[in-house]
Write a protein that holds these residues in place. Structure first.
Motif, mmCIF file in Angstrom:
data_model
loop_
_atom_site.group_PDB
_atom_site.id
_atom_site.type_symbol
_atom_site.label_atom_id
_atom_site.label_comp_id
_atom_site.label_asym_id
_atom_site.label_seq_id
_atom_site.Cartn_x
_atom_site.Cartn_y
_atom_site.Cartn_z
ATOM 1 N N MET A 1 0.966 -1.269 0.053
ATOM 2 C CA MET A 1 0.124 0.123 0.028
ATOM 3 C C MET A 1 0.761 1.134 -0.030
ATOM 4 O O MET A 1 0.419 2.128 -0.634
ATOM 5 C CB MET A 1 -0.954 0.119 1.249
ATOM 6 C CG MET A 1 -1.975 1.027 1.492
ATOM 7 S SD MET A 1 -2.965 0.839 0.036
ATOM 8 C CE MET A 1 -4.329 2.125 0.581
ATOM 9 N N LYS A 2 2.026 1.093 0.768
ATOM 10 C CA LYS A 2 2.955 2.451 0.837
ATOM 11 C C LYS A 2 3.464 2.600 -0.436
ATOM 12 O O LYS A 2 3.689 3.929 -1.065
ATOM 13 C CB LYS A 2 3.944 2.169 1.753
ATOM 14 C CG LYS A 2 3.374 2.292 3.215
ATOM 15 C CD LYS A 2 4.638 2.207 4.245
ATOM 16 C CE LYS A 2 4.041 2.045 5.636
ATOM 17 N NZ LYS A 2 5.355 1.859 6.532
ATOM 18 N N ILE A 3 3.841 1.611 -1.118
ATOM 19 C CA ILE A 3 4.510 1.580 -2.358
ATOM 20 C C ILE A 3 3.545 2.380 -3.505
ATOM 21 O O ILE A 3 3.917 3.256 -4.398
ATOM 22 C CB ILE A 3 4.625 0.196 -3.131
ATOM 23 C CG1 ILE A 3 6.062 -0.266 -2.114
ATOM 24 C CG2 ILE A 3 5.286 0.288 -4.482
ATOM 25 C CD1 ILE A 3 6.568 -1.943 -2.444
ATOM 26 N N TYR A 4 2.005 1.841 -3.776
ATOM 27 C CA TYR A 4 1.109 2.387 -4.531
ATOM 28 C C TYR A 4 1.209 3.980 -4.163
ATOM 29 O O TYR A 4 1.050 4.895 -5.208
ATOM 30 C CB TYR A 4 -0.077 1.790 -4.186
ATOM 31 C CG TYR A 4 -0.061 0.405 -4.739
ATOM 32 C CD1 TYR A 4 0.173 0.192 -6.132
ATOM 33 C CD2 TYR A 4 -0.208 -0.483 -4.208
ATOM 34 C CE1 TYR A 4 0.296 -1.218 -6.763
ATOM 35 C CE2 TYR A 4 -0.117 -1.892 -4.513
ATOM 36 C CZ TYR A 4 0.295 -2.252 -6.092
ATOM 37 O OH TYR A 4 0.010 -3.606 -6.219
ATOM 38 N N PHE A 5 0.920 4.309 -2.695
ATOM 39 C CA PHE A 5 0.915 5.797 -2.472
ATOM 40 C C PHE A 5 2.053 6.634 -2.898
ATOM 41 O O PHE A 5 1.821 7.544 -3.268
ATOM 42 C CB PHE A 5 0.510 5.755 -1.053
ATOM 43 C CG PHE A 5 0.384 7.274 -0.468
ATOM 44 C CD1 PHE A 5 -0.767 7.903 -0.817
ATOM 45 C CD2 PHE A 5 1.406 7.957 0.256
ATOM 46 C CE1 PHE A 5 -0.940 9.151 -0.479
ATOM 47 C CE2 PHE A 5 1.129 9.225 0.587
ATOM 48 C CZ PHE A 5 0.076 9.939 0.378
ATOM 49 N N ALA A 6 3.181 6.072 -2.575
ATOM 50 C CA ALA A 6 4.529 6.444 -3.059
ATOM 51 C C ALA A 6 4.522 6.910 -4.477
ATOM 52 O O ALA A 6 4.778 7.916 -5.013
ATOM 53 C CB ALA A 6 5.740 6.055 -2.662
ATOM 54 N N LEU A 7 3.942 5.852 -5.262
ATOM 55 C CA LEU A 7 4.061 5.877 -6.989
ATOM 56 C C LEU A 7 2.927 6.921 -7.233
ATOM 57 O O LEU A 7 3.356 7.783 -8.400
ATOM 58 C CB LEU A 7 3.678 4.635 -7.430
ATOM 59 C CG LEU A 7 3.760 4.435 -8.895
ATOM 60 C CD1 LEU A 7 4.971 4.898 -9.535
ATOM 61 C CD2 LEU A 7 3.094 3.083 -9.444
ATOM 62 N N ILE A 8 1.755 7.048 -6.705
ATOM 63 C CA ILE A 8 0.952 8.110 -6.975
ATOM 64 C C ILE A 8 1.369 9.405 -6.849
ATOM 65 O O ILE A 8 1.025 10.465 -7.595
ATOM 66 C CB ILE A 8 -0.552 7.786 -6.365
ATOM 67 C CG1 ILE A 8 -0.958 6.653 -6.778
ATOM 68 C CG2 ILE A 8 -1.299 9.018 -6.569
ATOM 69 C CD1 ILE A 8 -2.308 5.930 -6.150
ATOM 70 N N VAL A 9 2.223 9.733 -5.647
ATOM 71 C CA VAL A 9 2.730 11.173 -5.329
ATOM 72 C C VAL A 9 3.634 11.500 -6.196
ATOM 73 O O VAL A 9 3.874 12.544 -6.625
ATOM 74 C CB VAL A 9 3.115 10.990 -3.869
ATOM 75 C CG1 VAL A 9 3.963 12.336 -3.378
ATOM 76 C CG2 VAL A 9 2.172 10.957 -2.840
ATOM 77 N N ILE A 10 4.796 10.505 -6.611
ATOM 78 C CA ILE A 10 5.631 10.838 -7.417
ATOM 79 C C ILE A 10 5.357 11.069 -8.831
ATOM 80 O O ILE A 10 5.450 12.093 -9.492
ATOM 81 C CB ILE A 10 6.649 9.412 -7.466
ATOM 82 C CG1 ILE A 10 7.629 9.500 -6.301
ATOM 83 C CG2 ILE A 10 7.738 9.859 -8.830
ATOM 84 C CD1 ILE A 10 8.275 8.257 -6.179
ATOM 85 N N THR A 11 4.065 10.273 -9.382
ATOM 86 C CA THR A 11 3.494 10.261 -10.568
ATOM 87 C C THR A 11 2.768 11.827 -10.699
ATOM 88 O O THR A 11 2.867 12.504 -11.711
ATOM 89 C CB THR A 11 2.469 9.478 -11.015
ATOM 90 O OG1 THR A 11 3.103 8.093 -10.940
ATOM 91 C CG2 THR A 11 1.855 9.720 -12.397
ATOM 92 N N GLY A 12 2.323 12.370 -9.600
ATOM 93 C CA GLY A 12 1.512 13.574 -9.398
ATOM 94 C C GLY A 12 2.541 14.839 -9.164
ATOM 95 O O GLY A 12 2.263 15.669 -10.157
ATOM 96 N N ALA A 13 3.546 14.370 -8.862
ATOM 97 C CA ALA A 13 4.632 15.499 -8.769
ATOM 98 C C ALA A 13 5.267 15.888 -10.252
ATOM 99 O O ALA A 13 5.571 17.009 -10.472
ATOM 100 C CB ALA A 13 5.725 15.171 -7.861
ATOM 101 N N ILE A 14 5.725 14.811 -11.005
ATOM 102 C CA ILE A 14 6.328 14.680 -12.285
ATOM 103 C C ILE A 14 5.108 15.388 -13.314
ATOM 104 O O ILE A 14 5.385 16.071 -13.994
ATOM 105 C CB ILE A 14 6.707 13.469 -12.862
ATOM 106 C CG1 ILE A 14 7.584 12.924 -11.806
ATOM 107 C CG2 ILE A 14 6.784 13.357 -14.239
ATOM 108 C CD1 ILE A 14 8.063 11.392 -12.178
ATOM 109 N N TRP A 15 3.886 14.972 -13.140
ATOM 110 C CA TRP A 15 2.794 15.512 -13.951
ATOM 111 C C TRP A 15 2.843 17.128 -13.845
ATOM 112 O O TRP A 15 2.701 17.949 -14.650
ATOM 113 C CB TRP A 15 1.538 14.918 -13.744
ATOM 114 C CG TRP A 15 0.240 15.381 -14.478
ATOM 115 C CD1 TRP A 15 0.101 15.094 -15.812
ATOM 116 C CD2 TRP A 15 -0.349 16.349 -14.226
ATOM 117 N NE1 TRP A 15 -0.932 15.878 -16.303
ATOM 118 C CE2 TRP A 15 -1.366 16.590 -15.316
ATOM 119 C CE3 TRP A 15 -0.857 16.921 -13.078
ATOM 120 C CZ2 TRP A 15 -2.352 17.432 -15.271
ATOM 121 C CZ3 TRP A 15 -1.839 17.806 -12.800
ATOM 122 C CH2 TRP A 15 -2.747 18.011 -13.820
ATOM 123 N N THR A 16 2.643 17.591 -12.458
ATOM 124 C CA THR A 16 2.592 18.996 -12.058
ATOM 125 C C THR A 16 3.844 19.800 -12.742
ATOM 126 O O THR A 16 3.676 21.001 -13.272
ATOM 127 C CB THR A 16 2.371 19.157 -10.582
ATOM 128 O OG1 THR A 16 1.399 18.364 -10.031
ATOM 129 C CG2 THR A 16 2.256 20.624 -10.116
#
Length: 85
Positions: A1-16
């Motif tokens: 679950m932590k890995i998915y959350f970290a992946l979503i945060v990293i993806t959001g940061a890159i997209w922004t």
């Protein structure tokens, strides 16, 4: 679950970050387009002023004036006025 959350945060940061960069590039391209139009207008204005100046500085009339009033003539070797005595 932590890995998915970290992946979503990293993806959001890159997209922004990517979105911000694209917005900056788009703004700069629009500024370049405006400046190019301004430059074209200034070039046209410069050409008009040069043509107007050339009309005012009619060299033939200057040559005639120098010959008649100042007793000068155009040299055949070099294009300049010299005193004719």
């Amino acid at each position: 679950m932590k890995i998915y959350f970290a992946l979503i945060v990293i993806t959001g940061a890159i997209w922004t970050t990517h979105n911000n960069c694209l917005m900056d590039i788009s703004r700069l391209e629009q500024e370049v387009i405006v400046e190019k139009k301004n430059l074209e207008g200034l070039k046209k204005s410069l050409n008009d002023k040069q043509l107007e100046y050339d009309k005012i500085a009619d060299l033939k009339s200057l040559e005639l004036e120098m010959r008649q009033k100042r007793n000068m003539e155009v040299s055949s070797e070099i294009n300049y006025f010299k005193i004719n005595k």
